[in-house]
Design an enzyme around this catalytic site. Structure first.
Site, PDB file in Angstrom:
ATOM      1  N   GLU A 295      16.673 -21.937 -59.673  1.00 52.62           N
ATOM      2  CA  GLU A 295      16.653 -20.648 -58.980  1.00 52.62           C
ATOM      3  C   GLU A 295      18.052 -20.112 -58.678  1.00 52.62           C
ATOM      4  OE1 GLU A 295      14.329 -18.606 -58.490  1.00 52.62           O
ATOM      5  OE2 GLU A 295      12.407 -19.594 -58.130  1.00 52.62           O
TER       6      GLU A 295
ATOM      7  N   LYS B 167      20.844 -20.952 -50.277  1.00 55.33           N
ATOM      8  CA  LYS B 167      21.328 -22.343 -50.326  1.00 55.33           C
ATOM      9  C   LYS B 167      21.421 -22.862 -51.751  1.00 55.33           C
ATOM     10  CE  LYS B 167      17.000 -23.980 -51.090  1.00 55.33           C
ATOM     11  NZ  LYS B 167      16.501 -24.898 -52.130  1.00 55.33           N
TER      12      LYS B 167
END
Length: 343
Positions: A282, A192
């Site tokens: 990330e 995501k």
């Protein structure tokens, strides 16, 4: 009363320390930077990551790994995904053989392409699988630390571990669901972040809600395709660790990945963006792994590919959006079309 060691004193590690200490558990918060940890211990506040929130007096902060892990029944891993292997290798001599291992990092290791559970098993051995759990879902630390109602998922190979972590974390403000699909829960949390970069880029370019909704929705299809190819269950991606985390990461002002995307859409380089965010993004790491795997496995990932091209192939963001809009026409959901004979 269990002793809980949290590895990682960033925003999420600190928020978990606050949550768990509110249940009167013994909590030790470990950080690698001595000065920062000393400040936490003395000032009772994480001024860099969670300013304005006081730490419970029962939380002990330390940079001494041996001290932090001594006698720990639960070890929570809240370090960035690219640091997990290094931290585990240092922690290995001090880990109890029966300690429950709870991972809360969301990413894929760049060098190996491994999920976090695979990194844990690679460092600690196959027996670690028996006591591993992953906690993931829409849970911005800034809100969890302020007791804003949150729901999240814990997955484990063994239901006893999942139930243990569920009971450990449940409060009137923090609800935990269980799921046996470790791969799916880990992948939802990792993938995501790439789509959040994409929606952020669109926002930075000045595109509106329609564009971002399209990227989020079609991005979910890409997450499911890659997630299934890597061992996840499709239904997991419709849950909290999938679409739940996707929605909050693509839309929240707290989202580092979305904020990074906005800056890139506004014309900043990746290097400039990461310097300005000053925290781990990330998605910028995960996208390298996913692009490599998509090419190897021949999985259609147009949004992820477009984001990769902007970040690492020196392509202009607006050109990538134009290319996405000009792709060959297709059905929205191929599986439905296949079931409708003669359509």
């Amino acid at each position: 009363m269990p002793k809980i060691c949290i590895l990682g004193s960033g925003s999420w590690g600190t928020a978990q320390a606050l949550l768990l200490s509110s249940k009167e558990f013994q909590v030790i918060l470990w950080g690698r930077i001595e000065d920062g940890v000393d400040s936490l211990q003395q000032d009772r506040e994480n001024r860099r990551f969670l300013p304005g929130i006081r730490l419970s007096d029962t939380i002990v902060a330390t940079s001494d790994l041996a001290r932090a892990l001594k006698g720990a029944d639960i070890v929570v891993m809240a370090v960035p995904s690219q640091s997990l292997r290094e931290v585990l290798e240092k922690a290995r001599p001090y880990l109890g053989k029966d300690s429950c291992l709870v991972n809360t990092a969301k990413g894929l290791e760049i060098s190996s392409g491994m999920r976090m559970s695979q990194v844990v098993e690679d460092v600690l051995g196959k027996q670690s699988r028996e006591r591993y759990a992953v906690l993931s879902g829409p849970s911005h630390a800034e809100e969890v630390a302020r007791n804003i109602p949150t729901a999240i998922t814990v997955a484990s190979y063994h239901k006893e571990n999942a139930f243990l972590v569920q009971d450990l974390y449940m409060t009137p403000f923090f609800r935990v669901y269980t799921n046996p699909d470790v791969a799916g829960v880990e992948l939802g949390g990792a993938l995501k972040n790439i789509i959040a970069l994409g929606t952020g880029i669109a926002s930075g370019l000045g595109y509106g809600d329609n564009t971002q909704a399209a990227l989020l929705t079609r991005g979910l299809h890409e997450i499911i395709r890659m997630g299934e190819a890597m061992g996840g269950e499709a239904r997991t991606f419709s849950g909290l660790s999938g679409i739940g985390d996707l929605v909050v990461t693509c839309s929240s002002r707290h989202s580092r990945n979305r904020q990074a995307g906005i800056l890139i859409g506004q014309g900043y380089s990746l290097e400039e963006t990461l310097k300005q965010i000053a925290m781990v993004v990330e998605g910028a790491h995960t996208i390298r792994v996913v692009h490599r795997l998509a090419c190897q496995l021949r999985i259609d990932m147009p949004i992820c590919t477009a984001c990769y091209n902007v970040l690492y192939a020196n392509r202009k963001a607006r050109d990538e959006v134009d290319d996405l809009m000009r792709r060959q026409k297709k059905h929205e959901i191929e599986e439905i079309v296949k079931r409708k004979k003669g359509w």
